[in-house]
Write a protein that holds these residues in place. Structure first.
Motif, PDB file in Angstrom:
ATOM      1  N   ALA A   1      -9.564  61.266 -33.211  1.00  0.00           N
ATOM      2  CA  ALA A   1     -10.704  61.742 -32.638  1.00  0.00           C
ATOM      3  C   ALA A   1     -11.745  61.871 -33.912  1.00  0.00           C
ATOM      4  CB  ALA A   1     -10.617  63.104 -32.008  1.00  0.00           C
ATOM      5  N   ILE A   2     -12.795  61.688 -33.868  1.00  0.00           N
ATOM      6  CA  ILE A   2     -13.911  62.178 -34.986  1.00  0.00           C
ATOM      7  C   ILE A   2     -15.215  63.131 -34.376  1.00  0.00           C
ATOM      8  CG2 ILE A   2     -13.104  59.997 -36.276  1.00  0.00           C
ATOM      9  CD1 ILE A   2     -15.899  59.007 -35.453  1.00  0.00           C
ATOM     10  N   LEU A   3     -15.559  63.554 -35.213  1.00  0.00           N
ATOM     11  CA  LEU A   3     -16.781  64.380 -34.732  1.00  0.00           C
ATOM     12  C   LEU A   3     -18.069  63.474 -34.808  1.00  0.00           C
ATOM     13  CD1 LEU A   3     -17.465  67.406 -34.435  1.00  0.00           C
ATOM     14  CD2 LEU A   3     -18.025  67.388 -36.712  1.00  0.00           C
ATOM     15  N   SER A   4     -18.805  63.465 -33.586  1.00  0.00           N
ATOM     16  CA  SER A   4     -19.842  62.689 -33.449  1.00  0.00           C
ATOM     17  C   SER A   4     -20.552  63.100 -32.110  1.00  0.00           C
ATOM     18  CB  SER A   4     -19.283  61.108 -32.938  1.00  0.00           C
ATOM     19  OG  SER A   4     -20.530  60.460 -33.055  1.00  0.00           O
ATOM     20  N   ASN A   5     -22.008  63.141 -32.119  1.00  0.00           N
ATOM     21  CA  ASN A   5     -22.800  63.338 -31.076  1.00  0.00           C
ATOM     22  C   ASN A   5     -23.003  62.135 -30.438  1.00  0.00           C
ATOM     23  OD1 ASN A   5     -24.323  64.938 -29.112  1.00  0.00           O
ATOM     24  ND2 ASN A   5     -26.385  64.677 -30.624  1.00  0.00           N
ATOM     25  N   GLY A   6     -22.260  61.876 -29.327  1.00  0.00           N
ATOM     26  CA  GLY A   6     -22.314  60.520 -28.702  1.00  0.00           C
ATOM     27  C   GLY A   6     -21.995  59.351 -29.657  1.00  0.00           C
ATOM     28  N   PHE A   7     -22.613  58.383 -29.713  1.00  0.00           N
ATOM     29  CA  PHE A   7     -22.240  57.059 -30.632  1.00  0.00           C
ATOM     30  C   PHE A   7     -22.631  57.452 -32.056  1.00  0.00           C
ATOM     31  CE2 PHE A   7     -21.510  55.457 -26.427  1.00  0.00           C
ATOM     32  CZ  PHE A   7     -20.679  54.755 -26.624  1.00  0.00           C
ATOM     33  N   GLN A   8     -23.399  58.419 -32.252  1.00  0.00           N
ATOM     34  CA  GLN A   8     -23.879  58.526 -33.786  1.00  0.00           C
ATOM     35  C   GLN A   8     -23.295  58.410 -35.140  1.00  0.00           C
ATOM     36  OE1 GLN A   8     -26.298  62.360 -33.356  1.00  0.00           O
ATOM     37  NE2 GLN A   8     -27.534  61.849 -35.009  1.00  0.00           N
ATOM     38  N   HIS A   9     -22.140  58.661 -34.950  1.00  0.00           N
ATOM     39  CA  HIS A   9     -21.452  58.629 -36.237  1.00  0.00           C
ATOM     40  C   HIS A   9     -20.297  57.594 -36.128  1.00  0.00           C
ATOM     41  CE1 HIS A   9     -23.126  62.583 -36.861  1.00  0.00           C
ATOM     42  NE2 HIS A   9     -23.077  62.282 -38.155  1.00  0.00           N
ATOM     43  N   ILE A  10     -20.449  56.649 -35.169  1.00  0.00           N
ATOM     44  CA  ILE A  10     -19.443  55.383 -34.850  1.00  0.00           C
ATOM     45  C   ILE A  10     -19.944  54.350 -35.911  1.00  0.00           C
ATOM     46  CG2 ILE A  10     -18.666  53.895 -33.248  1.00  0.00           C
ATOM     47  CD1 ILE A  10     -18.087  56.747 -32.714  1.00  0.00           C
ATOM     48  N   PRO A  11     -18.934  53.452 -36.646  1.00  0.00           N
ATOM     49  CA  PRO A  11     -19.308  52.416 -37.390  1.00  0.00           C
ATOM     50  C   PRO A  11     -20.175  51.459 -36.530  1.00  0.00           C
ATOM     51  CG  PRO A  11     -17.014  53.263 -37.809  1.00  0.00           C
ATOM     52  CD  PRO A  11     -17.644  54.022 -36.781  1.00  0.00           C
ATOM     53  N   ALA A  12     -21.166  51.004 -37.248  1.00  0.00           N
ATOM     54  CA  ALA A  12     -22.080  50.126 -36.574  1.00  0.00           C
ATOM     55  C   ALA A  12     -21.561  48.764 -35.957  1.00  0.00           C
ATOM     56  CB  ALA A  12     -23.264  49.694 -37.520  1.00  0.00           C
ATOM     57  N   ASP A  13     -20.359  48.386 -36.633  1.00  0.00           N
ATOM     58  CA  ASP A  13     -19.742  46.833 -36.212  1.00  0.00           C
ATOM     59  C   ASP A  13     -18.750  47.351 -34.969  1.00  0.00           C
ATOM     60  OD1 ASP A  13     -18.156  48.300 -37.799  1.00  0.00           O
ATOM     61  OD2 ASP A  13     -17.685  46.396 -38.908  1.00  0.00           O
ATOM     62  N   SER A  14     -18.598  48.472 -34.515  1.00  0.00           N
ATOM     63  CA  SER A  14     -17.369  48.755 -33.495  1.00  0.00           C
ATOM     64  C   SER A  14     -17.740  48.171 -32.300  1.00  0.00           C
ATOM     65  CB  SER A  14     -17.373  50.307 -33.500  1.00  0.00           C
ATOM     66  OG  SER A  14     -16.967  50.994 -34.472  1.00  0.00           O
ATOM     67  N   LYS A  15     -16.701  47.648 -31.313  1.00  0.00           N
ATOM     68  CA  LYS A  15     -17.059  47.069 -30.510  1.00  0.00           C
ATOM     69  C   LYS A  15     -15.882  47.637 -29.385  1.00  0.00           C
ATOM     70  CE  LYS A  15     -20.890  44.720 -30.834  1.00  0.00           C
ATOM     71  NZ  LYS A  15     -21.937  45.342 -30.029  1.00  0.00           N
ATOM     72  N   PHE A  16     -16.281  47.931 -28.250  1.00  0.00           N
ATOM     73  CA  PHE A  16     -15.295  48.540 -27.094  1.00  0.00           C
ATOM     74  C   PHE A  16     -14.983  47.602 -25.919  1.00  0.00           C
ATOM     75  CE2 PHE A  16     -16.696  51.870 -29.874  1.00  0.00           C
ATOM     76  CZ  PHE A  16     -15.519  52.476 -30.426  1.00  0.00           C
ATOM     77  N   ASP A  17     -14.014  47.521 -25.342  1.00  0.00           N
ATOM     78  CA  ASP A  17     -13.666  46.991 -24.057  1.00  0.00           C
ATOM     79  C   ASP A  17     -13.879  47.997 -22.748  1.00  0.00           C
ATOM     80  OD1 ASP A  17     -12.197  44.564 -24.850  1.00  0.00           O
ATOM     81  OD2 ASP A  17     -10.894  45.827 -25.887  1.00  0.00           O
ATOM     82  N   VAL A  18     -13.600  49.319 -23.223  1.00  0.00           N
ATOM     83  CA  VAL A  18     -13.732  50.269 -22.034  1.00  0.00           C
ATOM     84  C   VAL A  18     -14.373  51.246 -22.818  1.00  0.00           C
ATOM     85  CG1 VAL A  18     -12.477  51.861 -20.623  1.00  0.00           C
ATOM     86  CG2 VAL A  18     -11.588  49.530 -21.262  1.00  0.00           C
ATOM     87  N   VAL A  19     -15.264  52.000 -22.245  1.00  0.00           N
ATOM     88  CA  VAL A  19     -15.920  53.357 -22.579  1.00  0.00           C
ATOM     89  C   VAL A  19     -15.780  54.164 -21.240  1.00  0.00           C
ATOM     90  CG1 VAL A  19     -18.042  54.390 -23.018  1.00  0.00           C
ATOM     91  CG2 VAL A  19     -17.775  52.274 -23.804  1.00  0.00           C
ATOM     92  N   VAL A  20     -15.349  55.548 -21.651  1.00  0.00           N
ATOM     93  CA  VAL A  20     -15.193  56.617 -20.476  1.00  0.00           C
ATOM     94  C   VAL A  20     -15.799  57.730 -20.968  1.00  0.00           C
ATOM     95  CG1 VAL A  20     -13.388  57.719 -19.276  1.00  0.00           C
ATOM     96  CG2 VAL A  20     -12.830  55.265 -19.974  1.00  0.00           C
ATOM     97  N   SER A  21     -16.147  58.449 -19.849  1.00  0.00           N
ATOM     98  CA  SER A  21     -16.900  59.927 -20.224  1.00  0.00           C
ATOM     99  C   SER A  21     -16.811  60.828 -18.864  1.00  0.00           C
ATOM    100  CB  SER A  21     -18.110  59.830 -20.614  1.00  0.00           C
ATOM    101  OG  SER A  21     -18.550  60.955 -21.023  1.00  0.00           O
ATOM    102  N   ASN A  22     -16.106  61.997 -19.087  1.00  0.00           N
ATOM    103  CA  ASN A  22     -16.406  63.134 -18.198  1.00  0.00           C
ATOM    104  C   ASN A  22     -17.683  63.646 -18.690  1.00  0.00           C
ATOM    105  OD1 ASN A  22     -16.314  65.367 -16.517  1.00  0.00           O
ATOM    106  ND2 ASN A  22     -14.356  65.628 -16.930  1.00  0.00           N
ATOM    107  N   VAL A  23     -19.022  63.049 -18.011  1.00  0.00           N
ATOM    108  CA  VAL A  23     -20.136  63.543 -18.384  1.00  0.00           C
ATOM    109  C   VAL A  23     -20.413  65.067 -17.987  1.00  0.00           C
ATOM    110  CG1 VAL A  23     -22.602  63.068 -18.225  1.00  0.00           C
ATOM    111  CG2 VAL A  23     -20.844  61.293 -17.951  1.00  0.00           C
ATOM    112  N   PRO A  24     -20.936  65.995 -19.031  1.00  0.00           N
ATOM    113  CA  PRO A  24     -21.224  67.214 -18.826  1.00  0.00           C
ATOM    114  C   PRO A  24     -22.343  67.468 -17.854  1.00  0.00           C
ATOM    115  CG  PRO A  24     -20.908  66.770 -21.286  1.00  0.00           C
ATOM    116  CD  PRO A  24     -20.956  65.683 -20.541  1.00  0.00           C
TER     117      PRO A  24
END
Length: 198
Positions: free
Chosen positions: A109-132
């Motif tokens: 886990a890392i501190l980030s507001n949404g995708f703000q602090h995610i390395p730009a070249d990251s790619k994901f197969d699955v994105v999941v959120s329990n949306v507030p």
């Protein structure tokens, strides 16, 4: 009757509980101030019943809390990786504690507001959120377009929201992803799904 000092000492202790998520028994530590600290909330519970993760998927848990969704995905994707993010530093701390507690080495886990602090070249197969419930439409718009950007072609997004946001999610997923599927509408929560088509 406990004194105030005794009571304070008691409630400052980590909350401990166990839960079986997606067929995997997990132990959790949490604390007051993090969402649903004593048990897996019913939105997360509903979402996990419909979540499909492949063994080598790269997964992203957006707004991870103390980590139940992310750690369940890490168990489902032993050859994959899970990145959990939260804007609350205590949530990040407890997600990492819980990964260690369960000897899960493919999730962090890392501190980030949404995708703000995610390395730009990251790619994901699955994105999941329990949306507030109080996420706000501006942040929701940013989150959905960022999710699309960071997903691989064929990537899947699973969102659980209170039923009051159901039509809003349908409209926005249609707009951003060009598709939408309602996987389940429960008493209080709806699980929404979309795919990155190209």
């Amino acid at each position: 009757m406990a004194t105030t000092k005794e009571y304070l000492n008691e409630i400052r202790q980590d909350i401990r509980f166990e839960a079986e998520l997606c067929g995997h028994p997990l132990k959790f530590l949490s604390t007051w101030g993090i969402f649903s600290p004593r048990e897996i909330d019913s939105g997360t519970d509903l979402l996990l019943k419909y979540l499909k993760v492949n063994p080598s998927d790269h997964c992203f848990d957006l707004g991870c809390g103390y980590g139940p969704i992310g750690l369940a995905m890490a168990k489902m994707a032993p050859q994959g990786q899970v990145l959990m993010v939260d804007k609350d530093f205590m949530a990040v701390e407890y997600s990492n504690k819980n990964a260690q507690l369960n000897k899960i080495t493919n999730a962090k886990a890392i501190l980030s507001n949404g995708f703000q602090h995610i390395p730009a070249d990251s790619k994901f197969d699955v994105v999941v959120s329990n949306v507030p419930a109080k996420v706000g439409k501006e942040m929701m718009t940013i989150m959905l377009y960022d999710a699309l950007h960071f997903m691989k072609p064929g990537g899947r997004i699973y969102l659980v929201t209170i039923n009051g946001l159901r039509d809003y999610m349908k409209r926005n997923l249609q707009e951003v992803f060009g598709n939408y599927d309602k996987l389940k509408q429960g008493k209080d929560y709806t699980v929404s799904y979309a795919e990155k088509l190209k």
